[in-house]
Design a protein around this motif. Structure first.
Motif, mmCIF file in Angstrom:
data_model
loop_
_atom_site.group_PDB
_atom_site.id
_atom_site.type_symbol
_atom_site.label_atom_id
_atom_site.label_comp_id
_atom_site.label_asym_id
_atom_site.label_seq_id
_atom_site.Cartn_x
_atom_site.Cartn_y
_atom_site.Cartn_z
ATOM 1 N N THR A 21 73.262 -7.361 27.365
ATOM 2 C CA THR A 21 72.009 -7.109 26.649
ATOM 3 C C THR A 21 71.891 -5.630 26.325
ATOM 4 O O THR A 21 70.838 -5.028 26.493
ATOM 5 C CB THR A 21 70.812 -7.548 27.506
ATOM 6 O OG1 THR A 21 70.897 -6.892 28.775
ATOM 7 C CG2 THR A 21 70.804 -9.043 27.716
ATOM 8 N N ALA A 24 69.061 -4.718 23.989
ATOM 9 C CA ALA A 24 67.706 -5.103 24.345
ATOM 10 C C ALA A 24 67.231 -4.295 25.529
ATOM 11 O O ALA A 24 67.928 -4.111 26.509
ATOM 12 C CB ALA A 24 67.661 -6.594 24.697
ATOM 13 N N SER A 43 60.733 -2.460 25.853
ATOM 14 C CA SER A 43 60.310 -2.203 24.486
ATOM 15 C C SER A 43 59.593 -3.407 23.930
ATOM 16 O O SER A 43 60.000 -4.538 24.123
ATOM 17 C CB SER A 43 61.529 -1.882 23.616
ATOM 18 O OG SER A 43 61.169 -1.856 22.256
ATOM 19 N N ASN A 45 59.459 -4.027 20.898
ATOM 20 C CA ASN A 45 60.092 -4.383 19.638
ATOM 21 C C ASN A 45 61.480 -4.983 19.810
ATOM 22 O O ASN A 45 62.400 -4.659 19.071
ATOM 23 C CB ASN A 45 60.161 -3.141 18.735
ATOM 24 C CG ASN A 45 58.776 -2.628 18.402
ATOM 25 O OD1 ASN A 45 57.867 -3.398 18.177
ATOM 26 N ND2 ASN A 45 58.625 -1.315 18.388
ATOM 27 N N VAL A 46 61.657 -5.845 20.799
ATOM 28 C CA VAL A 46 62.937 -6.506 21.018
ATOM 29 C C VAL A 46 62.705 -7.993 21.293
ATOM 30 O O VAL A 46 61.875 -8.343 22.119
ATOM 31 C CB VAL A 46 63.707 -5.893 22.211
ATOM 32 C CG1 VAL A 46 65.003 -6.658 22.450
ATOM 33 C CG2 VAL A 46 63.995 -4.428 21.981
ATOM 34 N N THR A 48 65.294 -11.372 22.046
ATOM 35 C CA THR A 48 66.670 -11.785 22.276
ATOM 36 C C THR A 48 66.770 -13.302 22.242
ATOM 37 O O THR A 48 66.068 -13.985 22.979
ATOM 38 C CB THR A 48 67.178 -11.270 23.636
ATOM 39 O OG1 THR A 48 67.117 -9.848 23.654
ATOM 40 C CG2 THR A 48 68.611 -11.714 23.885
ATOM 41 N N ASN A 65 69.967 -10.093 18.909
ATOM 42 C CA ASN A 65 68.889 -9.181 19.320
ATOM 43 C C ASN A 65 68.183 -8.668 18.070
ATOM 44 O O ASN A 65 68.789 -7.953 17.258
ATOM 45 C CB ASN A 65 69.455 -7.989 20.111
ATOM 46 C CG ASN A 65 69.944 -8.394 21.485
ATOM 47 O OD1 ASN A 65 69.222 -9.012 22.248
ATOM 48 N ND2 ASN A 65 71.186 -8.057 21.796
ATOM 49 N N THR A 67 65.365 -6.239 16.520
ATOM 50 C CA THR A 67 64.650 -5.021 16.896
ATOM 51 C C THR A 67 63.879 -4.472 15.704
ATOM 52 O O THR A 67 64.149 -4.828 14.558
ATOM 53 C CB THR A 67 65.618 -3.939 17.421
ATOM 54 O OG1 THR A 67 66.596 -3.653 16.409
ATOM 55 C CG2 THR A 67 66.329 -4.399 18.683
#
Length: 301
Positions: A21, A24, A43, A45-46, A48, A65, A67
């Motif tokens: 990861t 991420a 975060s 803004n991730v 997965t 992922n 983002t």
């Protein structure tokens, strides 16, 4: 809850195999030598997503992922090789300065995989994953080993590929004060639901937890102080979905701690009351058709 799997820490949540990861940000808590707790907040803004696909006759994991940064929405693709130990990574960063539609090739196990994407008319919500108006596909020798997005039929028309892939899991970080919302699809090609978790713990002696699906209450937990960990079965789209929750950090942990919610379909959900191990390492070689949605819920101060 008795025993937690190794990927879940006592004061937070960790992903067991960090090498899988790299794109991420993962929520972790670490106890320092002086007894203080250092928290690395994930975060927002991730997102997965993990898929099980077939390549060269072998089952592989493909990790997407999604983002979001200052210049736009990006995604990376990680493809498991035959050894099941290494992931071949592809970074795609379409933005206002570059094409949001294109193709790219990558070598995996000495064969060429073609990547196709089109985000030119994609629509996004509050998170980094597109909601509609896009496709993303991976093709090899006339077969689309992975194909996602509501415009996937457009890609199939262009390439004349066939699609064969299976969703395994999705991990997402959600933020809020009293409620936390996302969109969830529990069945392949099934409806997308508005999922909302409601929980107000500030200044309350007896908080409660409510889970709504398309505004309808599907689960309610009272006396949350005594039931801060547990599991419950709901019925969605003809599927039994086991809901696991751990809100210990919200009630007793550090003010910046996160809660964890897991929604797992099928008969693979455990009944012990503990969160099942859904780390990337545990998914390697898995042939299960079950899907698991994991939400890391962070309180905004």
């Amino acid at each position: 809850m008795k025993d937690f799997p190794s990927c879940f820490g006592e004061n937070g949540v960790q992903v067991a195999d960090a090498s899988c990861t790299t794109a991420a940000a993962v929520a972790t808590t670490t106890t320092m030598s002086n007894g203080s707790i250092s928290i690395a907040k994930a975060s927002q803004n991730v997102v997965t997503c993990v898929y099980q696909c077939k390549l060269l006759g072998k089952s592989r994991l493909i990790i997407i992922n999604w983002t979001k940064n200052l210049v736009g929405h990006c995604f990376s693709i990680e493809i498991q090789d035959l050894s099941h130990k290494c992931l071949n990574k592809i970074d795609i960063k379409p933005s206002i300065f570059t094409k949001r539609k294109g193709t790219k090739s990558v070598i995996v196990d000495f064969v060429t995989i073609d990547v196709y994407w089109d985000l030119s008319i994609a629509k996004f919500g509050s998170g980094p994953e597109p909601i509609e108006g896009y496709y993303l596909g991976l093709g090899y020798k006339g077969e689309m080993i992975l194909l996602i997005g509501d415009l996937r039929k457009e890609l199939l028309k262009k390439t004349k590929y066939l699609s064969n892939s299976l969703r395994i899991s999705k991990r997402e970080h959600v933020f809020g004060k009293k409620w936390y919302a996302t969109r969830a699809q529990f069945k392949d090609n099934g409806p997308v639901h508005d999922l909302r978790i409601e929980c107000d713990t500030f200044g309350l002696d007896d908080p409660q937890l409510v889970v709504r699906m398309d505004s309808k209450i599907v689960m309610q937990v009272k006396h949350l102080v005594w039931k801060f960990r547990g599991n419950y079965t709901i019925f969605i789209d003809g599927l039994h979905v086991e809901v696991f929750w751990d809100v210990y950090n919200w009630l007793f942990g550090p003010t910046t701690g996160n809660a964890v919610f897991m929604f797992q379909t099928g008969s693979g959900a455990e009944k012990s009351g503990s969160l099942p191990d859904r780390s990337i390492s545990s998914l390697r070689g898995s042939q299960s058709s079950n899907f698991c949605l994991t939400l890391y819920a962070w309180k905004n101060e």
